[in-house]
Design an enzyme around this catalytic site. Structure first.
Site, PDB file in Angstrom:
ATOM      1  CE  LYS A 108      31.046  13.486   6.984  1.00  0.00           C
ATOM      2  NZ  LYS A 108      31.567  12.361   7.800  1.00  0.00           N
ATOM      3  CG  HIS A 109      30.075  14.392   1.309  1.00  0.00           C
ATOM      4  ND1 HIS A 109      31.437  14.193   1.352  1.00  0.00           N
ATOM      5  CD2 HIS A 109      29.519  13.279   1.854  1.00  0.00           C
ATOM      6  CE1 HIS A 109      31.694  13.015   1.880  1.00  0.00           C
ATOM      7  NE2 HIS A 109      30.551  12.440   2.201  1.00  0.00           N
ATOM      8  CG  HIS A 161      19.864   3.940   2.224  1.00  0.00           C
ATOM      9  ND1 HIS A 161      19.473   5.206   2.591  1.00  0.00           N
ATOM     10  CD2 HIS A 161      20.899   4.106   1.364  1.00  0.00           C
ATOM     11  CE1 HIS A 161      20.223   6.093   1.968  1.00  0.00           C
ATOM     12  NE2 HIS A 161      21.101   5.458   1.222  1.00  0.00           N
ATOM     13  N   GLY A 178      29.452   8.593  16.743  1.00  0.00           N
ATOM     14  CA  GLY A 178      29.306   8.925  18.154  1.00  0.00           C
ATOM     15  C   GLY A 178      28.683  10.289  18.320  1.00  0.00           C
ATOM     16  CG  ASP A 217      22.253  11.050   0.062  1.00  0.00           C
ATOM     17  OD1 ASP A 217      22.051  10.097   0.830  1.00  0.00           O
ATOM     18  OD2 ASP A 217      23.212  11.094  -0.742  1.00  0.00           O
ATOM     19  CD  GLU A 263      23.180   9.862   4.708  1.00  0.00           C
ATOM     20  OE1 GLU A 263      23.278   8.628   4.667  1.00  0.00           O
ATOM     21  OE2 GLU A 263      23.611  10.615   3.809  1.00  0.00           O
ATOM     22  NE  ARG A 294      18.124   9.979   3.903  1.00  0.00           N
ATOM     23  CZ  ARG A 294      19.232   9.786   3.194  1.00  0.00           C
ATOM     24  NH1 ARG A 294      19.333  10.271   1.966  1.00  0.00           N
ATOM     25  NH2 ARG A 294      20.243   9.113   3.706  1.00  0.00           N
ATOM     26  CG  HIS A 346      27.273  13.409  -5.988  1.00  0.00           C
ATOM     27  ND1 HIS A 346      27.360  12.995  -4.679  1.00  0.00           N
ATOM     28  CD2 HIS A 346      26.397  12.557  -6.583  1.00  0.00           C
ATOM     29  CE1 HIS A 346      26.574  11.939  -4.500  1.00  0.00           C
ATOM     30  NE2 HIS A 346      25.976  11.659  -5.649  1.00  0.00           N
TER      31      HIS A 346
END
Length: 469
Positions: free
Chosen positions: A226-227, A321, A255, A223, A250, A221, A115
């Site tokens: 999953k989006h 964080h 779980g 960020d 990330e 990394r 985004h």
């Protein structure tokens, strides 16, 4: 779901969860210091200290054009073509990379590619960086040309057709929604404009990554991975860009195998991209083990039933964080003593790349400022670095404690309970060397192993990390 059915499901999903009790996963799993929201100059000034402590990599906050003093503003990019934000500019960033490299420490960059900044309260268009930033560039053209990474900063580089259709995620279990709609704050917030992975957007993101690589960045990394669709991620992180670079995503899960976020987001990400990832399954396993009423038996071999990633794919941690800084995750903050024991576990075990988070008290908890150089962390770094590549064998365990060794060269004992624990070890069958001192890096306790049976004492609510001298 019982352990057997969970394990079968993990295998069926292709989860990477080999046993960590007897396999040496990584010959090199150097600890990452997450210098969260540190100015680039501060990282550069502390380069020698960071190296002397034993860190080999530093993850810094997102480096591009962004405004606003709040930590979360760093996660709202305005322009990839310029590094200019409250943490520093392009020149500061390059100087930081050079300073770290001079002391043998690598630089990892945090990347936000799903985004752009939410500026709906300022303007109605989706041109980025927008008229106000372009005017700022023009006001000091010499400085901003020097800070330019690529492209023509006299004009916008993104327009409305570079974004997905507006709409807020309402169902976080729906993969399509999560990967194509916006993260919104509620109360009419229009959300963070979600990028469309068209050819132009992908090319801009690749140019950005290649420029950071040219400065000497060796890790990324991803960020909020999953989006993003895995198609988008793979289009950007080509084999050329991934060459000699450590990429990890990330993907927050609550779980391991059997949990929806794990099965629907984390497993496909690992399988379809080949990247590494934060080991949220292991974090949740530790959280459950250390909490009141939990059992240390959960930590004997969590990977065997899908509750930890394979060590070669895992970034391990006791806090990130997002946990203290986002209200929705604060329930995952561990008790301070439990967090110390969790750090002893991830720094003492074989498998995964440990990440140590250190901030400037952005959350107000007074927990993680200067955490990177706390005395216990110093000792854990010493133990971890000394025993990289050594195998791990669990010697003894019960609800309260776990005792494991790293071949013959080190022993880790963790006791979560309120009473001390005596743990007897057959040093012959467990292959500990006789007539050698094993010194604890946390308390300086010395165990002299000199007979077949040796008693290791674990004080209440404590960890011991004995390193053979």
């Amino acid at each position: 779901m019982n352990i057997q059915s969970t394990f079968k499901k993990a295998v069926a999903l292709g989860a990477i969860a080999l046993s960590s009790a007897t396999i040496s996963h990584n010959a090199s799993a150097d600890t990452i210091l997450h210098a969260f929201n540190w100015e680039y100059d501060e990282v550069a000034q502390k380069a020698k200290e960071i190296a002397d402590l034993g860190y080999k990599k530093v993850l810094v906050s997102p480096a591009y054009k962004s405004t606003g003093d709040q930590w979360w503003a760093r996660y709202q990019p305005q322009d990839y073509r310029v590094i200019d934000n409250p943490l520093g500019d392009t020149q500061d960033f390059k100087a930081m990379v050079t300073a770290l490299k001079a002391h043998g420490v690598e630089t990892y960059a945090d990347i936000v590619f799903n985004h752009m900044a939410n500026e709906a309260h300022q303007r109605s268009d989706l041109n980025y960086p927008g008229a106000a930033v372009l005017a700022e560039y023009a006001q000091d053209a010499t400085k901003n040309e020097a800070n330019k990474l690529f492209g023509d900063i006299t004009d916008n580089f993104l327009a409305a057709h570079d974004f997905q259709a507006p709409g807020c995620i309402t169902d976080y279990t729906n993969v399509h929604q999560v990967q194509t709609l916006r993260l919104c704050g509620g109360n009419g917030d229009s959300g963070l404009p979600d990028l469309d992975p068209n050819n132009w957007v992908v090319e801009q993101q690749k140019l950005y990554l290649n420029k950071l690589k040219s400065f000497g960045v060796t890790g990324f990394r991803v960020d909020a991975a999953k989006h993003m669709t895995n198609y988008h991620i793979n289009a950007v992180f080509t084999p050329e860009i991934k060459a000699n670079v450590h990429v990890f995503g990330e993907i927050i899960t609550l779980g391991g195998a059997g949990h929806g976020d794990h099965d629907n987001f984390l497993v496909p990400y690992l399988n379809e991209t080949g990247h590494n990832a934060y080991d949220f399954p292991l974090f949740n396993q530790m959280f459950n083990a250390f909490k009141f009423g939990g059992s240390m038996n959960l930590l004997v071999d969590p990977g065997a039933y899908g509750q930890a990633l394979h060590g070669s794919r895992a970034i391990t941690f006791s806090v990130t964080h997002d946990i203290p800084l986002n209200q929705g995750f604060r329930h995952q903050i561990m008790d301070p003593t439990d967090e110390k024991l969790a750090n002893a576990y991830i720094m003492g075990r074989d498998g995964g790349v440990p990440l140590i988070y250190s901030d400037h008290n952005e959350s107000g908890d007074n927990r993680w400022q200067d955490f990177y150089k706390r005395d216990d962390i110093k000792g854990m770094l010493k133990f971890h670095n000394a025993l990289q590549g050594r195998g791990m064998q669990v010697i003894n365990h019960n609800d309260c404690m776990i005792l494991f060794k790293r071949d013959h060269a080190g022993v880790v004992g963790i006791n979560k309970c309120g009473n001390g624990q005596d743990v007897w070890v057959n040093t012959a069958t467990d292959n500990l060397y006789w007539h050698r001192n094993y010194r604890d890096v946390l308390s300086n306790d010395v165990q002299r192993v000199s007979s077949q049976w040796h008693k290791f004492y674990l004080p209440a609510r404590s960890a011991r990390m004995w390193l053979m001298e």
